[in-house]
Design a protein around this motif. Structure first.
Motif, PDB file in Angstrom:
ATOM      1  N   ASN A  28      20.810  34.917  24.685  1.00  0.00           N
ATOM      2  CA  ASN A  28      21.414  36.196  25.074  1.00  0.00           C
ATOM      3  C   ASN A  28      21.357  36.449  26.574  1.00  0.00           C
ATOM      4  O   ASN A  28      22.012  37.351  27.085  1.00  0.00           O
ATOM      5  N   LYS A  78      22.486  34.520  28.771  1.00  0.00           N
ATOM      6  CA  LYS A  78      23.778  34.041  29.294  1.00  0.00           C
ATOM      7  C   LYS A  78      23.633  33.156  30.532  1.00  0.00           C
ATOM      8  O   LYS A  78      24.513  33.141  31.394  1.00  0.00           O
ATOM      9  N   ASP A  79      22.497  32.479  30.659  1.00  0.00           N
ATOM     10  CA  ASP A  79      22.417  31.468  31.708  1.00  0.00           C
ATOM     11  C   ASP A  79      21.754  30.221  31.113  1.00  0.00           C
ATOM     12  O   ASP A  79      21.227  30.235  30.009  1.00  0.00           O
ATOM     13  N   LYS A 136      29.541  27.708  25.083  1.00  0.00           N
ATOM     14  CA  LYS A 136      29.321  29.068  25.574  1.00  0.00           C
ATOM     15  C   LYS A 136      29.973  29.306  26.937  1.00  0.00           C
ATOM     16  O   LYS A 136      29.916  30.417  27.468  1.00  0.00           O
ATOM     17  N   ILE A 139      28.925  28.231  29.773  1.00  0.00           N
ATOM     18  CA  ILE A 139      27.838  28.570  30.692  1.00  0.00           C
ATOM     19  C   ILE A 139      27.651  27.427  31.681  1.00  0.00           C
ATOM     20  O   ILE A 139      27.460  26.273  31.283  1.00  0.00           O
TER      21      ILE A 139
END
Length: 563
Positions: A429, A431-432, A538, A540
């Motif tokens: 969560n 996001k990295d 994702k 990312i």
């Protein structure tokens, strides 16, 4: 539009994973070396040794730098990198006297250091003190090793060109233009990068967009000169030259500010002969989309930490730990199969976790104080902090745990998978690409809660997590193969497929006579691919991307080293 002359890009595949072994370049420098010379300063040279089958052999050496105690060596060491192996390296620094071989008594040993390639790439820049024989510090001497991945495929770019008011080379019709792009190499030779299709009878052609890898276009050098030629197609092969221009990838990227990039298409002969000559038309870059291809090492060297968790089977089928026939028997002279598997996998994972603290869990035992069955407990009996200091800490916690528990059952692994997946979900969560999890499950039999385990694995496949299951002992593990997606897609009891294949299962007995490294190599070989698949899905990017380029449009694509 016409495809008489087929558009071509002599480049490697753009969308698939890289097919070459991952290569890493190491650059070395030293500071405050010992001065062994009476009249001058030391003349240092660094020898790179690699360990193979327990033997150290020289791989390469730097140049000798005269009279310098703070050398920065120009020599670059190139090595093949494998995540699933412990690649032991040793750097030795010598003060060289003459041109004879190193190792004679005339040469002075200035210090050395041992490490693994994994440690270097995980830190990206490793600084260590140099040690003399018997572990004595070589004064304040240090060695610094910088690592950089040579990925071989650093992304690709999609380009869209058109032209306006090109010269008309045909007598009874208009020109049939096509565009060629050449990369100018370091030795001034020219390499064709792309040839567009032919646009028939048109002085204002709009060519089809095309994709080309950055390594093919400009060798990943934004300022490398590109020679672009516009021709009028001739079916007999005698194409008429319309004009040329020179560009760089850096110039092309100016389109990101919303401006179209244009070049005058110039015929040098006309420019020399005609006083008022301006151009033979203009070529316009309409669009540029850059797709960055990230590799496993991009994420690791960008700062991604690998968090390692081990889960150990303490069911009664293992046998009484006090009995020498038990799979949990602690032999003071030889580790049991649980410890062998734990150490083999853990020794590799520890290089990628900066705090060297690992979670150690157990399942299938009655535990103090109430001796109720637990399928998810910390083997250090600290529910607030299940982490141990290093792999040795996990080994000690395991050995201390055995006399305090009662082996029981059944073999339920879904609770631990669910727990680690929830932990990974919290990291997901963020996001990295800061943290990825590896869960090693050691079990002596087929799991009892197969339906729940399948469901848990499907849920876990959406998180930054890989699961390794090692079957210990001589049980029939046939049913366990279903959890490994190699023979087909694993599905939940309701039929939902895994998002990605995250489970690797192997029976330990297949590696009983092999070295521990062979087991680690087998079970960890898929991890790099699983890491980039997750972050690519994702979208990312690495936290600190290597060799990042200005990107008008960024679209991460996965690429991994092959085994």
């Amino acid at each position: 539009m016409n495809d008489i002359l087929e558009a071509t890009s002599p480049a490697t595949s753009l969308s698939g994973p890289a097919t070459c072994v991952t290569k890493v370049e190491l650059r070395v420098s030293c500071k405050a070396l010992l001065d062994r010379d009476t009249l001058n300063k030391s003349d240092p040279c660094v020898i790179l040794m690699v360990q193979t089958n327990g033997q150290w052999t020289e791989l390469d050496r730097t140049e000798v730098i005269k009279s310098n105690l703070h050398p920065v060596f120009a020599k670059v060491f190139s090595l093949d990198y494998y995540f699933e192996e412990v690649q032991k390296l040793r750097f030795e620094v010598y003060d060289i006297h003459g041109t004879h071989s190193i190792g004679t008594r005339d040469d002075d040993f200035l210090g050395g250091v041992e490490c693994t390639l994994g440690q270097i790439v995980a830190q990206k820049k490793m600084v260590k003190p140099l040690l003399l024989k018997y572990g004595k510090y070589a004064g304040k001497s240090t060695i610094t090793v910088h690592a950089e991945e040579i990925s071989g495929n650093n992304g690709y770019v999609e380009l869209s060109f058109c032209a306006k008011k090109l010269d008309d080379k045909d007598l009874f019709s208009k020109s049939d233009p096509f565009l060629e792009i050449y990369r100018i190499n370091d030795d001034e030779t020219e390499q064709l990068v792309h040839r567009t299709e032919v646009i028939k009878n048109n002085l204002n052609p709009v060519w089809e967009p095309f994709k080309v890898s950055l390594i093919s276009l400009c060798s990943c050098d934004e300022d490398r000169k590109l020679k672009c030629l516009v021709w009028d197609y001739d079916s007999r092969g005698k194409h008429d030259f319309i004009g040329e221009f020179f560009a760089t990838f850096r110039e092309m990227q100016k389109i990101s500010s919303g401006n179209k990039v244009t070049w005058d298409c110039v015929n040098p002969k006309y420019k020399q002969k005609k006083r008022n000559y301006k151009n033979s038309g203009v070529v316009i870059l309409n669009d540029l989309k850059l797709h960055r291809v990230y590799s496993f090492l991009d994420y690791i060297m960008g700062g991604c930490q690998i968090h390692f968790t081990v889960a150990i089977d303490f069911t009664a089928s293992n046998g009484d730990p006090r009995n020498s026939c038990s799979l949990h028997y602690i032999n003071p002279y030889q580790p049991n199969e649980y410890l062998k598997a734990l150490i083999a996998v853990g020794e590799i994972c520890q290089d990628y976790d900066s705090d060297k603290r690992f979670s150690a869990l157990g399942f299938g035992a009655r535990i103090p104080p109430n001796y109720e069955v637990s399928h998810d407990f910390a083997i250090n009996f600290n529910p607030e902090d299940d982490e141990c200091e290093g792999i040795q800490g996990v080994v000690e916690a395991y050995q201390n745990c055995l006399p305090k528990i009662q082996l029981y059952g059944p073999t339920n692994v879904a609770p631990i998978i669910t727990r680690i997946a929830k932990l990974a979900a919290g990291d997901g969560n963020i996001k990295d690409a800061s943290r990825y999890h590896i869960l090693l499950i050691l079990t002596d039999g087929v799991v009892t809660d197969m339906a729940d385990t399948r469901e848990a694995i499907v849920r876990a496949s959406y998180q930054p997590l890989s699961i390794i299951i090692v079957g210990v002992g001589n049980a029939d593990f046939t049913d366990m193969q279903i959890l490994d997606g190699d023979d087909g897609v694993l599905r939940s009891p309701k039929g939902e497929p895994v998002l990605r294949d995250i489970v690797q299962f192997v029976p330990f007995r297949d590696f009983k006579t092999a070295s521990p490294a062979a087991l680690a190599k087998c079970v960890l070989a898929e991890v790099p691919k699983q890491v980039v698949e997750y972050y690519s899905h994702k979208a990312i990017s690495p936290m600190c991307p290597i060799r990042d380029l200005p990107t008008p449009i960024l679209s991460p694509v996965a690429t991994t080293p092959t085994e």
